[in-house]
Structures are given as structure tokens and as C-alpha cells.
Design a protein around this motif. Structure first.
Motif, PDB file in Angstrom:
ATOM      1  N   LYS A 124      39.011  22.421  46.782  1.00 58.18           N
ATOM      2  CA  LYS A 124      38.518  21.058  46.992  1.00 58.18           C
ATOM      3  C   LYS A 124      36.983  21.002  47.035  1.00 58.18           C
ATOM      4  N   TRP A 125      36.369  22.072  47.559  1.00 61.55           N
ATOM      5  CA  TRP A 125      34.917  22.120  47.590  1.00 61.55           C
ATOM      6  C   TRP A 125      34.403  22.611  46.241  1.00 61.55           C
ATOM      7  N   GLY A 126      34.687  23.846  45.907  1.00 58.41           N
ATOM      8  CA  GLY A 126      34.417  24.358  44.563  1.00 58.41           C
ATOM      9  C   GLY A 126      32.957  24.533  44.174  1.00 58.41           C
ATOM     10  N   ARG A 127      32.034  24.491  45.160  1.00 59.46           N
ATOM     11  CA  ARG A 127      30.626  24.545  44.770  1.00 59.46           C
ATOM     12  C   ARG A 127      29.828  25.637  45.476  1.00 59.46           C
ATOM     13  N   CYS A 128      30.509  26.612  46.067  1.00 56.14           N
ATOM     14  CA  CYS A 128      29.758  27.717  46.676  1.00 56.14           C
ATOM     15  C   CYS A 128      29.021  28.451  45.549  1.00 56.14           C
ATOM     16  N   ARG A 129      27.776  28.789  45.812  1.00 56.72           N
ATOM     17  CA  ARG A 129      26.923  29.280  44.735  1.00 56.72           C
ATOM     18  C   ARG A 129      27.300  30.692  44.265  1.00 56.72           C
ATOM     19  N   PHE A 130      28.052  31.418  45.056  1.00 53.10           N
ATOM     20  CA  PHE A 130      28.377  32.817  44.722  1.00 53.10           C
ATOM     21  C   PHE A 130      29.793  32.946  44.161  1.00 53.10           C
ATOM     22  N   CYS A 131      30.494  31.838  43.958  1.00 51.40           N
ATOM     23  CA  CYS A 131      31.935  31.895  43.685  1.00 51.40           C
ATOM     24  C   CYS A 131      32.246  31.600  42.236  1.00 51.40           C
ATOM     25  N   TYR A 134      35.581  32.827  41.323  1.00 52.76           N
ATOM     26  CA  TYR A 134      37.016  33.132  41.240  1.00 52.76           C
ATOM     27  C   TYR A 134      37.887  31.889  41.219  1.00 52.76           C
ATOM     28  N   ILE A 135      37.259  30.702  41.320  1.00 56.23           N
ATOM     29  CA  ILE A 135      38.064  29.483  41.195  1.00 56.23           C
ATOM     30  C   ILE A 135      38.594  29.313  39.770  1.00 56.23           C
ATOM     31  N   GLU A 136      38.155  30.220  38.865  1.00 51.36           N
ATOM     32  CA  GLU A 136      38.695  30.175  37.505  1.00 51.36           C
ATOM     33  C   GLU A 136      40.191  30.455  37.475  1.00 51.36           C
ATOM     34  N   ASP A 148      44.792  32.656  48.060  1.00 56.13           N
ATOM     35  CA  ASP A 148      44.681  32.075  46.725  1.00 56.13           C
ATOM     36  C   ASP A 148      43.196  31.837  46.506  1.00 56.13           C
ATOM     37  N   SER A 149      42.832  31.442  45.296  1.00 50.66           N
ATOM     38  CA  SER A 149      41.404  31.274  45.016  1.00 50.66           C
ATOM     39  C   SER A 149      40.971  29.877  45.442  1.00 50.66           C
ATOM     40  N   ALA A 150      41.283  29.538  46.673  1.00 52.27           N
ATOM     41  CA  ALA A 150      40.978  28.235  47.273  1.00 52.27           C
ATOM     42  C   ALA A 150      41.456  28.335  48.725  1.00 52.27           C
ATOM     43  N   SER A 196      41.571  29.297  55.088  1.00 50.41           N
ATOM     44  CA  SER A 196      41.225  27.903  54.827  1.00 50.41           C
ATOM     45  C   SER A 196      39.720  27.680  54.951  1.00 50.41           C
ATOM     46  N   HIS A 197      39.245  26.727  54.194  1.00 47.08           N
ATOM     47  CA  HIS A 197      37.848  26.294  54.309  1.00 47.08           C
ATOM     48  C   HIS A 197      37.674  25.476  55.586  1.00 47.08           C
ATOM     49  N   TRP A 198      36.447  25.453  56.076  1.00 44.20           N
ATOM     50  CA  TRP A 198      36.063  24.701  57.271  1.00 44.20           C
ATOM     51  C   TRP A 198      36.469  23.228  57.189  1.00 44.20           C
ATOM     52  N   ASN A 222      25.379  27.339  49.720  1.00 44.21           N
ATOM     53  CA  ASN A 222      25.989  26.017  49.499  1.00 44.21           C
ATOM     54  C   ASN A 222      27.457  25.993  49.921  1.00 44.21           C
ATOM     55  N   LYS A 223      27.716  26.505  51.124  1.00 40.67           N
ATOM     56  CA  LYS A 223      29.097  26.717  51.569  1.00 40.67           C
ATOM     57  C   LYS A 223      29.785  25.442  52.068  1.00 40.67           C
ATOM     58  N   ASN A 224      29.018  24.470  52.463  1.00 43.94           N
ATOM     59  CA  ASN A 224      29.588  23.231  53.016  1.00 43.94           C
ATOM     60  C   ASN A 224      30.463  23.502  54.244  1.00 43.94           C
TER      61      ASN A 224
HETATM   62  S1  SF4 Z   1      34.153  30.469  47.915  1.00 41.81           S
HETATM   63 FE1  SF4 Z   1      36.058  29.473  48.533  1.00 41.81          FE
HETATM   64  S2  SF4 Z   1      35.389  27.465  49.288  1.00 41.81           S
HETATM   65 FE2  SF4 Z   1      33.694  28.263  48.072  1.00 41.81          FE
HETATM   66  S3  SF4 Z   1      34.032  27.428  46.018  1.00 41.81           S
HETATM   67 FE3  SF4 Z   1      34.984  29.457  46.066  1.00 41.81          FE
HETATM   68  S4  SF4 Z   1      37.128  29.060  46.592  1.00 41.81           S
HETATM   69 FE4  SF4 Z   1      35.957  27.200  47.138  1.00 41.81          FE
END
Ligand code: SF4
Length: 229
Positions: free
Chosen positions: A24-31, A33-35, A66-68, A97-99, A135-137
Motif C-alpha cells: 500500500k505504501w510502495g515508496r521506500c527508497r531502498f525497496c 522487492y515489490i516487483e 510477502d513483499s508487502a 506489517s507496515h506501521w 522514505n519509510k512513512n
Molecule cells: S520496504 Fe516494505 S513498506 Fe517499503 S515499499 Fe517495500 S514492501 Fe512496501
């Protein structure tokens, strides 16, 4: 991609890497794996059914990643996990889970009806680095705030821009406020966030003893749990 494994060192358990809807966030700068995420529930169901068919229940503990977040698993996949829990007599579940979902963790507890150890990717308790650089939100201010909801922080070590002081603090907070923690040594990927080899070398020497700590799992490679690619 390997999606099933057994972890036998600390906290023996089976682990599955399932497919999920996009983070749902999908914008962490180091990530990147959401592919692995998908928009197609049938495809997700097919993959997850096959992966979950390997679970034997031999440790009575199952970790589902999972990748989320776990909240991005479709209901049909949550039903599959629940079926496995019942059939294989799983007594404890690890979820992540995300925050942003911190107020919904109880939904999972009520659905699965067994104790859940909730992980959260905090990456670092340094608020500026986590929010401005990564950019972890996840805009909590203190580890105590995180511990109010979650059992286990996942901490990232060895990114350029991190300092020894930050890492020392992160590990001290993980020890002080949580019953479990995972330390991930950063692996380069396709994003602009890169490894700091010197910092990682320092960490390996300074924190060698973490391998003996029964509550902290260190992933020296991001595939050390035997899933992913
Ligand atoms: S690190 Fe986790 S929360 Fe951040 S974009 Fe990737 S899957 Fe989403």
C-alpha cells in the motif's frame, strides 16, 4: 524464487514467502522487492496454494511473509493460511506489517485465533534517516511507541549514510524494548541506496556476538532465511 524453508537455528519454524497485492505504501527508497506483487487474485491464490502445501507443521510455528504487509494478502490467501494452521496444528504465527496498519493488528489476531508475533520493518529508529532518506512513512518518534503495537522490529544495517552510532542505538533499542528482533545486513539492489562495505565490516566485528543472542536473528545475506532470490 524459493518460497518455502525451515529455520532451525533460533525460533525453529517453517517460513513461506507468499505473493500479495502491491504494498500500500510502495515508496521506500531502498525497496525493489515489490516487483513480486500482483494485481491478479487468481494468480496469487495459485502460487500461495502451492507454497502452503509444503507446510508440515513439524515445529508448530509458521512465519508468513510477502513483499508487502500481511494486510495485502487477499482474503482467499488468508483463508488458505487459516486452513493450514488448523490442519497442521500450528500454534504460533509470525506476521509482518507496515506501521500504517498498526491499528488493525487485532483483526489478524481474531481471524487466526492463535498467538501472533508481529514484525515491523522499522529499518532504523533514527527518525531523520528513516523518514527523510529511506522514505519509510513510519513516523513514530520512539521505540516505545513501536513496542506498544509490535513484538519485533526488523532493522537494516550497512546502508551508505548510516553511522556506527545509529546502529549501536538501534541494536540497544531492539534489545531493551522487544522480545525479538531481526537485523538485516543490507544487500545492494536496483535502487539508489547502496551498501557501505566499511560499515558492514565494522558491524561484523563489533556485533559478532549477536549470533549467540537467542532473541536476535541476523541475516548476513537477505536470503539467509532460505526464501527469496
Ligand atoms: S520496504 Fe516494505 S513498506 Fe517499503 S515499499 Fe517495500 S514492501 Fe512496501
Amino acid at each position: 524464487m524459493d518460497r518455502y524453508n525451515k529455520i532451525t537455528k533460533k525460533f525453529p519454524r517453517e517460513i513461506v514467502l507468499l505473493k500479495a497485492y502491491p504494498c500500500k505504501w510502495g515508496r521506500c527508497r531502498f525497496c525493489d522487492y515489490i516487483e513480486d506483487n500482483s494485481m491478479h487474485e487468481q494468480e496469487i491464490f495459485r502460487v500461495n496454494q502451492e507454497v502452503l502445501s509444503h507446510v508440515t507443521g513439524e515445529f508448530g510455528v509458521l512465519e508468513v511473509i510477502d513483499s508487502a504487509s500481511c494486510f495485502e494478502l487477499p482474503k482467499s490467501s488468508l483463508d488458505l493460511i487459516k486452513e493450514v494452521i488448523d490442519k497442521k496444528d500450528i500454534k504460533k504465527l509470525f506476521l509482518e506489517s507496515h506501521w500504517i496498519y498498526r491499528h488493525r493488528l487485532q483483526e489478524m489476531r481474531e481471524f487466526f485465533e492463535i498467538p501472533i508475533l508481529f514484525k515491523i520493518g522499522v529499518e532504523t529508529f533514527d527518525n531523520d534517516f528513516r523518514e527523510r532518506i529511506l522514505n519509510k512513512n513510519a513516523n513514530f518518534q520512539t521505540p516505545q511507541q513501536v513496542a506498544k503495537y509490535f513484538d519485533s522490529p526488523c532493522i537494516m544495517v550497512g546502508m551508505q549514510g548510516q553511522t556506527k552510532e545509529m546502529i549501536r542505538k538501534d541494536i540497544a533499542f531492539a534489545r531493551r524494548y522487544f522480545s525479538h528482533a531481526t537485523i538485516n545486513v543490507y544487500t545492494n539492489n536496483t535502487t539508489c541506496i547502496k551498501r557501505d562495505e566499511n560499515l558492514i565490516k565494522w558491524f561484523q566485528e563489533e556485533f559478532k556476538s549477536l549470533d549467540q543472542n537467542p532473541y536476535i536473528e541476523v541475516l548476513w545475506q537477505n536470503t539467509d532465511f532460505g526464501v527469496g532470490d
